[in-house]
Design a protein around this motif. Structure first.
Motif, PDB file in Angstrom:
ATOM      1  N   HIS A 147      10.870 -11.727  49.277  1.00  0.00           N
ATOM      2  CA  HIS A 147      11.645 -11.959  50.499  1.00  0.00           C
ATOM      3  C   HIS A 147      11.002 -11.284  51.718  1.00  0.00           C
ATOM      4  O   HIS A 147      11.344 -11.634  52.859  1.00  0.00           O
TER       5      HIS A 147
ATOM      6  N   HIS B 188      11.316 -10.724  43.096  1.00  0.00           N
ATOM      7  CA  HIS B 188      12.101 -11.597  43.972  1.00  0.00           C
ATOM      8  C   HIS B 188      12.394 -10.907  45.314  1.00  0.00           C
ATOM      9  O   HIS B 188      12.109 -11.466  46.384  1.00  0.00           O
ATOM     10  N   GLU B 189      12.944  -9.713  45.251  1.00  0.00           N
ATOM     11  CA  GLU B 189      13.302  -9.035  46.508  1.00  0.00           C
ATOM     12  C   GLU B 189      12.054  -8.717  47.329  1.00  0.00           C
ATOM     13  O   GLU B 189      12.069  -8.810  48.556  1.00  0.00           O
TER      14      GLU B 189
ATOM     15  N   GLU C 285      15.828 -18.479  49.737  1.00  0.00           N
ATOM     16  CA  GLU C 285      15.962 -18.215  48.303  1.00  0.00           C
ATOM     17  C   GLU C 285      15.069 -19.091  47.422  1.00  0.00           C
ATOM     18  O   GLU C 285      14.541 -18.625  46.408  1.00  0.00           O
TER      19      GLU C 285
ATOM     20  N   GLU D 179      17.323  -7.901  49.717  1.00  0.00           N
ATOM     21  CA  GLU D 179      15.982  -7.688  50.266  1.00  0.00           C
ATOM     22  C   GLU D 179      15.966  -6.916  51.573  1.00  0.00           C
ATOM     23  O   GLU D 179      15.206  -7.262  52.488  1.00  0.00           O
TER      24      GLU D 179
ATOM     25  N   TYR E 175      18.261 -21.862  44.815  1.00  0.00           N
ATOM     26  CA  TYR E 175      17.210 -21.043  44.203  1.00  0.00           C
ATOM     27  C   TYR E 175      16.293 -21.895  43.321  1.00  0.00           C
ATOM     28  O   TYR E 175      15.082 -21.941  43.517  1.00  0.00           O
TER      29      TYR E 175
HETATM   30 ZN    ZN Z   1      16.986 -13.791  47.011  1.00  0.00          ZN
END
Ligand code: ZN
Ligand code: BES
Length: 634
Positions: free
Chosen positions: A330, A326-327, A349, A302, A411
């Motif tokens: 972040h 996901h990135e 995470e 990220e 996660y």
């Molecule tokens: Zn991550």
């Protein structure tokens, strides 16, 4: 505020501070009133820095990339905030060759590099006296753990070398002499020179056009004007081009893959918009991505304004774009509000994995989101079955000195926690709470205790509700609390029925059904296949489902893993090709582990392949596979 007090409170504000509910209301413009000591849970044991004494606030890099010698070298100028009586600053370093350190007027300063601690590097102590700006002249080691220098053969174009960095968690000290701790935020800028025709990108905003230096080299300048934890400073250089997606999004990649990459990430602009609608403004300006060569050791990283991505998520159907979501997420959880210590990386995470799923729901609908959440939940159950539901490493806050139980906790259990809270208090309340968490802690480090206190104060209505939500248990206790929200079994009803059918009668799903399924469904089916299969059974599966010719690397990985676990010879050449090309640790490590588990058959194969592929892997991947294969240097 008196200058000394101001400086002190600034010093301290850079490391997370929890006062467990006793904090007096902050005066305007002032986060903390000195002198407050940082609490033990915010103390980073992975750094040599002593930020209470002297800390870096800004890094200015002036570096040259030398692809022949595989070296990065030049100067780093650091702005320092220090107590009046501070005469030294301690930085992190790992393999850096420092030739000199000077103050702003060019006076030489004494410095010393202490003993190296395995996995942590060595303290670089500079005697600063009254200096509050210093310049370090240095060169990074060609073996620097953060950096990977690729040969032209490791690129799609095959013509030019390539360089990328991976900073998280504590690798950036191998190429940047600074305080490498997630609680010590720093703004930065950089001037980087590189040989033509290579382009350079960083996790900061590129300024203007590259400057032609007239000697076959060009200079690129970058600025990150928001304070970031130094693990987020990143660089990549290669024969790369850019293509815009939306008004503030775009993608870089080698020319040979730019079209495919661009198509795969075409939903990114929409994702940014949905993310903003969910949890507040995107505060970083542009959101660009670079799709790296397959040697990149992670799925994604990220890096602010420039997410780094593996090309292995390109499936041709956008089925693996949860990675992008996901990135992107972040940009809030992780880059805006940052774990102060790595033992709390669930704050980065886990929160991000939950946020990712919410973006997926907005962009692709509830069904895909439910399926991906169900895959994630299965990973928790698998891990708990493996390590035991009372293993200390299965707590979200990873206790010091214990072996973590891996990504399924940080996660997936992290995401399950927020999902459970959503079910308990309703989406509206959960979302309002999460949004204020990001707003109120923007550009600050955070700890497990802080989020607990914040949930207690701003999410739970009273102590009774906090108890009912099991907040403490979720964060600090192992296993899964009783109130966990389980995924809807309907999400995988079709595929699970097919799995039962296969287990019962051996009926392989039809090729037509298989193609109709989502990638999550296909992954679910492959994960739930009986682990022991004969060669005939494997051949039948491959024939019907064309597993070995899938363009989806998550599915290919599951197939190869199953095949190798059953000593299925026909899969070996393909596994070898895959391992020679792909450096993503999540795929590479388990495949070697599976081979190593297959005694006289698999171990010689693993060792033979690894001897070939090891030099092409990033230090992160090498470290993981070295352990699995029992590699002893050479
Ligand atoms: Zn991550
Ligand atoms: N920040 C991580 C990568 C990371 C974690 C690097 C820990 C170093 C130490 C990144 O955001 C990530 O989680 N990547 C995943 C993506 C996936 C969960 C969608 C990966 O690489 O597989």
């Amino acid at each position: 505020m008196r200058p000394v007090a101001a400086a002190l409170s600034l010093l301290l504000a850079t490391t997370a501070c929890t006062t467990m509910g006793t904090q007096p209301p902050a005066a305007s413009g002032e986060r903390m009133v000195a002198p407050i000591l940082t609490t033990p849970d915010a103390l980073d044991t992975s750094t040599f820095a002593q930020p209470q004494v002297a800390r870096v606030t800004h890094v200015d890099l002036d570096l040259a990339l030398d692809f022949e010698r595989k070296s990065v070298g030049g100067m780093a100028t650091l702005d320092i905030l220090a107590r009046d009586d501070a005469s030294q600053i301690v930085l992190d370093s790992d393999g850096l060759q420092v030739s000199r350190v000077v103050d702003a007027r060019g006076n030489e300063l004494d410095f010393d590099i202490g003993e190296t601690v395995e996995g942590k590097g060595a303290p670089l102590t500079v005697t600063i006296g009254n200096a509050r700006k210093i310049t370090i002249y240095y060169t990074a080691n060609p073996q620097a753990d953060a950096l990977q220098w690729l040969s032209p053969e490791q690129t799609a174009g095959g013509q030019y070398p390539y360089l990328f960095s991976q900073g998280q968690a504590i690798l950036n000290r191998s190429w940047i002499p600074t305080q490498d701790s997630p609680g010590i935020r720093q703004t930065w800028e950089a001037r980087i020179t590189a040989p033509e025709p290579l382009d350079v990108v960083m996790s900061g905003v590129r300024q203007g056009e590259p400057e032609d230096l007239g000697n076959g080299r060009r200079a690129f300048t970058f600025v990150m004007d928001k304070p970031v934890p130094p693990y987020l400073i990143a660089i990549a250089a290669g024969d790369i081009d850019f293509r815009a997606i939306g008004r503030r999004t775009g993608v870089w990649a080698e020319p040979a893959i730019l079209n495919r990459a661009h198509w795969e990430v075409a939903d990114t602009e929409d994702m940014v918009e949905e993310a903003e609608t969910l949890y507040g403004p995107y505060r970083w300006g542009r959101y660009d991505m670079i799709v790296l060569p397959p040697a990149f050791p992670y799925g994604g990283m990220e890096n602010p304004v420039m997410t780094f991505l593996t090309p292995t998520f390109i499936a041709g159907d956008r089925s693996l774009t949860g990675l992008v979501a996901h990135e992107l997420a972040h940009s809030w959880s992780g880059n805006l509000v940052t774990n102060a210590v790595w033992a709390d990386s669930w704050l980065n995470e886990g929160v991000t994995s939950y946020f990712e799923n919410r973006i997926i729901e907005e962009i692709y609908g509830e069904k895909r989101a439910e399926q991906e959440a169900a895959l994630s939940f299965a990973a928790i159950e698998d891990t708990l079955a493996e390590v035991g539901a009372d293993a200390p490493g299965t707590a979200l806050h990873q206790p010091d000195g214990t072996e973590g139980a891996g990504s399924a906790i940080v996660y997936d259990k992290g995401a399950a926690f927020l999902r459970t809270l959503e079910h308990e208090v309703g989406r509206e309340r959960l979302d309002a709470w999460l949004r204020q968490w990001f707003d109120n802690h923007a550009f600050e480090p955070a700890t497990s205790n802080m989020i607990y206190e914040d949930m207690r104060a701003n999410l739970a209505r009273d102590e009774a509700e906090a108890q009912r939500l099991r907040l403490r248990e979720w964060i600090f206790a192992p296993g899964l609390p009783a109130n966990v929200a389980r995924p809807d079994p309907a999400a995988f009803a079709t595929v699970d029925a097919a799995s039962r059918g296969y287990a019962g009668s051996g009926a392989v799903p039809s090729a037509a059904d298989w193609r109709k399924w989502s990638s999550a469904e296909r992954q679910r089916f492959l994960q739930n296949l009986p682990r022991e299969r004969t060669s005939e059974q494997l051949a039948a599966l491959d024939r019907q489902l064309a597993l070995s010719s899938t363009g989806n690397n998550e599915e290919l990985f599951l197939w190869l893993d199953l095949a190798l676990a059953n000593r299925y010879q026909p899969a070996v050449p393909q596994a070898e090709t895959f391992l020679a090309e792909v450096g993503r640790a999540k795929f590479v490590r388990p495949l070697f582990a599976t081979l190593m588990g297959e005694g006289d058959w698999g171990q010689p194969i693993a060792k033979r392949i690894y001897a070939e592929t090891r030099p092409g892997y990033h230090a992160v991947t090498r470290a993981g596979v070295d352990r699995v294969v029992g590699w002893e240097g050479g």
